[in-house]
Design an enzyme around this catalytic site. Structure first.
Site, PDB file in Angstrom:
ATOM      1  N   VAL A   1      -2.325   9.319  -1.816  1.00 50.97           N
ATOM      2  CA  VAL A   1      -1.180   8.521  -1.362  1.00 50.97           C
ATOM      3  C   VAL A   1      -0.014   9.431  -0.961  1.00 50.97           C
ATOM      4  O   VAL A   1       0.610   9.247   0.088  1.00 50.97           O
ATOM      5  CB  VAL A   1      -0.742   7.510  -2.452  1.00 50.97           C
TER       6      VAL A   1
ATOM      7  N   ARG B   1      -5.529  -2.692 -12.855  1.00 51.48           N
ATOM      8  CA  ARG B   1      -4.304  -1.901 -12.713  1.00 51.48           C
ATOM      9  C   ARG B   1      -3.598  -1.772 -14.059  1.00 51.48           C
ATOM     10  O   ARG B   1      -3.008  -0.749 -14.375  1.00 51.48           O
ATOM     11  CB  ARG B   1      -3.374  -2.551 -11.690  1.00 51.48           C
TER      12      ARG B   1
ATOM     13  N   THR C   1       0.809  -7.781   1.186  1.00 50.62           N
ATOM     14  CA  THR C   1       1.279  -8.568   2.337  1.00 50.62           C
ATOM     15  C   THR C   1       0.703  -8.007   3.642  1.00 50.62           C
ATOM     16  O   THR C   1       0.285  -8.772   4.518  1.00 50.62           O
ATOM     17  CB  THR C   1       2.837  -8.572   2.362  1.00 50.62           C
TER      18      THR C   1
ATOM     19  N   HIS D   1       2.008  -7.066  -8.411  1.00 48.00           N
ATOM     20  CA  HIS D   1       1.032  -6.323  -7.608  1.00 48.00           C
ATOM     21  C   HIS D   1      -0.212  -6.208  -8.489  1.00 48.00           C
ATOM     22  O   HIS D   1      -0.439  -5.219  -9.172  1.00 48.00           O
ATOM     23  CB  HIS D   1       1.582  -4.938  -7.232  1.00 48.00           C
TER      24      HIS D   1
HETATM   25  P1  NAD Z   1      -4.610  10.791  -6.554  1.00 50.88           P
HETATM   26  O1  NAD Z   1      -5.394  11.027  -7.786  1.00 50.88           O
HETATM   27  O2  NAD Z   1      -5.214  11.141  -5.245  1.00 50.88           O
HETATM   28  O3  NAD Z   1      -3.203  11.567  -6.624  1.00 50.88           O
HETATM   29  C1  NAD Z   1      -2.356  11.535  -7.729  1.00 50.88           C
HETATM   30  C2  NAD Z   1      -1.700  12.889  -7.822  1.00 50.88           C
HETATM   31  O4  NAD Z   1      -0.752  12.856  -8.893  1.00 50.88           O
HETATM   32  C3  NAD Z   1      -2.698  14.019  -8.135  1.00 50.88           C
HETATM   33  O5  NAD Z   1      -2.638  14.989  -7.103  1.00 50.88           O
HETATM   34  C4  NAD Z   1      -2.223  14.564  -9.473  1.00 50.88           C
HETATM   35  O6  NAD Z   1      -2.381  15.960  -9.594  1.00 50.88           O
HETATM   36  C5  NAD Z   1      -0.754  14.154  -9.434  1.00 50.88           C
HETATM   37  N1  NAD Z   1      -0.131  14.159 -10.756  1.00 50.88           N
HETATM   38  C6  NAD Z   1      -0.642  13.763 -11.945  1.00 50.88           C
HETATM   39  N2  NAD Z   1       0.252  13.952 -12.924  1.00 50.88           N
HETATM   40  C7  NAD Z   1       1.372  14.451 -12.346  1.00 50.88           C
HETATM   41  C8  NAD Z   1       2.648  14.849 -12.825  1.00 50.88           C
HETATM   42  N3  NAD Z   1       2.965  14.750 -14.126  1.00 50.88           N
HETATM   43  N4  NAD Z   1       3.541  15.344 -11.946  1.00 50.88           N
HETATM   44  C9  NAD Z   1       3.242  15.452 -10.629  1.00 50.88           C
HETATM   45  N5  NAD Z   1       2.045  15.082 -10.115  1.00 50.88           N
HETATM   46  C10 NAD Z   1       1.128  14.596 -10.958  1.00 50.88           C
HETATM   47  O7  NAD Z   1      -4.191   9.254  -6.604  1.00 50.88           O
HETATM   48  P2  NAD Z   1      -3.662   8.384  -5.379  1.00 50.88           P
HETATM   49  O8  NAD Z   1      -4.807   7.683  -4.755  1.00 50.88           O
HETATM   50  O9  NAD Z   1      -2.769   9.225  -4.548  1.00 50.88           O
HETATM   51  O10 NAD Z   1      -2.821   7.244  -6.165  1.00 50.88           O
HETATM   52  C11 NAD Z   1      -1.613   7.596  -6.797  1.00 50.88           C
HETATM   53  C12 NAD Z   1      -1.012   6.385  -7.509  1.00 50.88           C
HETATM   54  O11 NAD Z   1      -0.636   5.398  -6.554  1.00 50.88           O
HETATM   55  C13 NAD Z   1      -1.970   5.673  -8.487  1.00 50.88           C
HETATM   56  O12 NAD Z   1      -1.255   5.246  -9.612  1.00 50.88           O
HETATM   57  C14 NAD Z   1      -2.446   4.487  -7.668  1.00 50.88           C
HETATM   58  O13 NAD Z   1      -2.930   3.442  -8.469  1.00 50.88           O
HETATM   59  C15 NAD Z   1      -1.162   4.137  -6.947  1.00 50.88           C
HETATM   60  N6  NAD Z   1      -1.295   3.280  -5.756  1.00 50.88           N
HETATM   61  C16 NAD Z   1      -0.396   2.276  -5.625  1.00 50.88           C
HETATM   62  C17 NAD Z   1      -0.455   1.438  -4.519  1.00 50.88           C
HETATM   63  C18 NAD Z   1       0.575   0.343  -4.357  1.00 50.88           C
HETATM   64  O14 NAD Z   1       0.465  -0.491  -3.439  1.00 50.88           O
HETATM   65  N7  NAD Z   1       1.574   0.284  -5.205  1.00 50.88           N
HETATM   66  C19 NAD Z   1      -1.445   1.634  -3.553  1.00 50.88           C
HETATM   67  C20 NAD Z   1      -2.332   2.689  -3.725  1.00 50.88           C
HETATM   68  C21 NAD Z   1      -2.249   3.526  -4.835  1.00 50.88           C
END
Ligand code: NAD
Length: 284
Positions: free
Chosen positions: A11, A86, A146, A169
């Site tokens: 993300v 979630r 959405t 969400h």
């Molecule tokens: P990902 O595993 O690809 O990336 C997460 C990153 O966070 C990793 O690179 C990891 O090293 C890093 N990380 C972990 N602990 C950390 C810390 N203390 N400090 C800094 N970085 C740290 O995951 P992703 O697919 O990128 O998803 C990230 C988050 O976004 C998840 O919680 C996911 O559920 C959420 N998400 C939310 C939505 C939304 O609509 N709100 C949509 C998609 C994903």
């Protein structure tokens, strides 16, 4: 203008790319516990950006680089596994987000967009623990849901112009101006579908973030279904939940009035109850 992105995973990196390609920031700082990943993603994006006239510099960095950031996007955390809800993710991600919130203490003038899940809980946590201004902290909430709804309606050539998803969400999300059970199920299941096919979402969530960032940068005063601390919104107060939210250069401007049907209101109150119970259970 500087934008910080914490978490350089799927993300964080796709969001950095989308914002950088748009040329609306001077600098993007990527922070990750895995600094090599942040360095690698920054360099990868920079190499391609040389093709575009309005060049944004993307750098890997540290929290000290965020002091003058206008916007900080929080995407750090662990991804949801296929069998995980979630809310189950929460215990693992809570510690990560608490730690990051403490490190953001000097960033009281930055707007903070939370993406990490469960986003309603994390938005509440950052706001309460960090002591930031209420209008400066908001979660991406149900904006991705959405967009998923819009994309299905568009493909079906349906003109539900007031359609929107509000509430949690998560599974209790609330559909406005949409009564088609098949479509609602598709939207609700879209996250799990993405996890099954590509271990999580990246592009749509990044474009949703870009859209919110644009509204801040250009002071657009546009309305998004974002999660923030509500006060007496259809009787709900003191939790972060998605409702139509107007966004401009100083973050949240206000909450335009909308009329919910009796059923929509019941579902919204149920969604609020689920978030409230989780906040109480976690003692946040
Ligand atoms: P990902 O595993 O690809 O990336 C997460 C990153 O966070 C990793 O690179 C990891 O090293 C890093 N990380 C972990 N602990 C950390 C810390 N203390 N400090 C800094 N970085 C740290 O995951 P992703 O697919 O990128 O998803 C990230 C988050 O976004 C998840 O919680 C996911 O559920 C959420 N998400 C939310 C939505 C939304 O609509 N709100 C949509 C998609 C994903």
């Amino acid at each position: 203008m500087k934008i910080g992105i914490i978490g350089a995973g799927r993300v964080g990196a796709t969001t950095a790319f989308c914002i950088a390609k748009e040329g609306i920031a001077d600098e993007i700082v990527l922070i990750d516990v895995n600094n090599e990943l942040a360095e690698g993603e920054a360099e990868d994006i920079n190499q391609g950006l040389t093709l575009f006239p309005k060049e944004t510099i993307v750098k890997a960095g540290d929290y000290k680089n965020l002091k003058d950031a206008k916007i900080i996007i929080l995407t750090a955390g662990l991804r949801r596994k296929e069998s995980e809800t979630r809310l189950e993710l929460i215990n693992k991600n809570l510690l990560i987000i608490k730690d990051i919130t403490d490190k953001l203490n000097p960033c009281k003038n930055s707007l903070i967009l939370i993406v990490s899940n469960p986003v309603d809980i994390m938005t509440y946590l950052v706001l309460k623990r960090g002591g930031f201004k209420e209008n400066y902290v908001f979660g991406l909430g149900t904006y991705l849901d959405t967009l998923r709804l819009f994309s299905i309606l568009k493909r079906k050539k349906s003109k539900a112009k007031d359609a929107m998803v509000i509430g949690e969400h998560g599974d209790s999300m609330v559909f406005l101006s949409c009564k088609d059970k098949g479509i609602m199920d598709m939207v609700r299941d879209a996250g799990a579908w993405m996890i099954k096919y590509k271990q999580g979402t990246g592009w749509a969530v990044a474009m949703a973030c870009l859209d919110v960032i644009r509204a801040i940068v250009f002071d657009e005063k546009r309305v998004f279904p974002l999660s923030s601390l509500v006060s007496n919104w259809y009787g709900v107060s003191g939790i972060c939940i998605s409702v139509p939210t107007m966004i401009g250069k100083d973050g949240i401007i206000g909450y335009p009035d909308i009329k919910l049907t009796k059923k929509e209101k019941e579902r919204f109150l149920n969604s609020a109850r689920i978030i409230k119970e989780e906040i109480t259970r976690l003692n946040l």
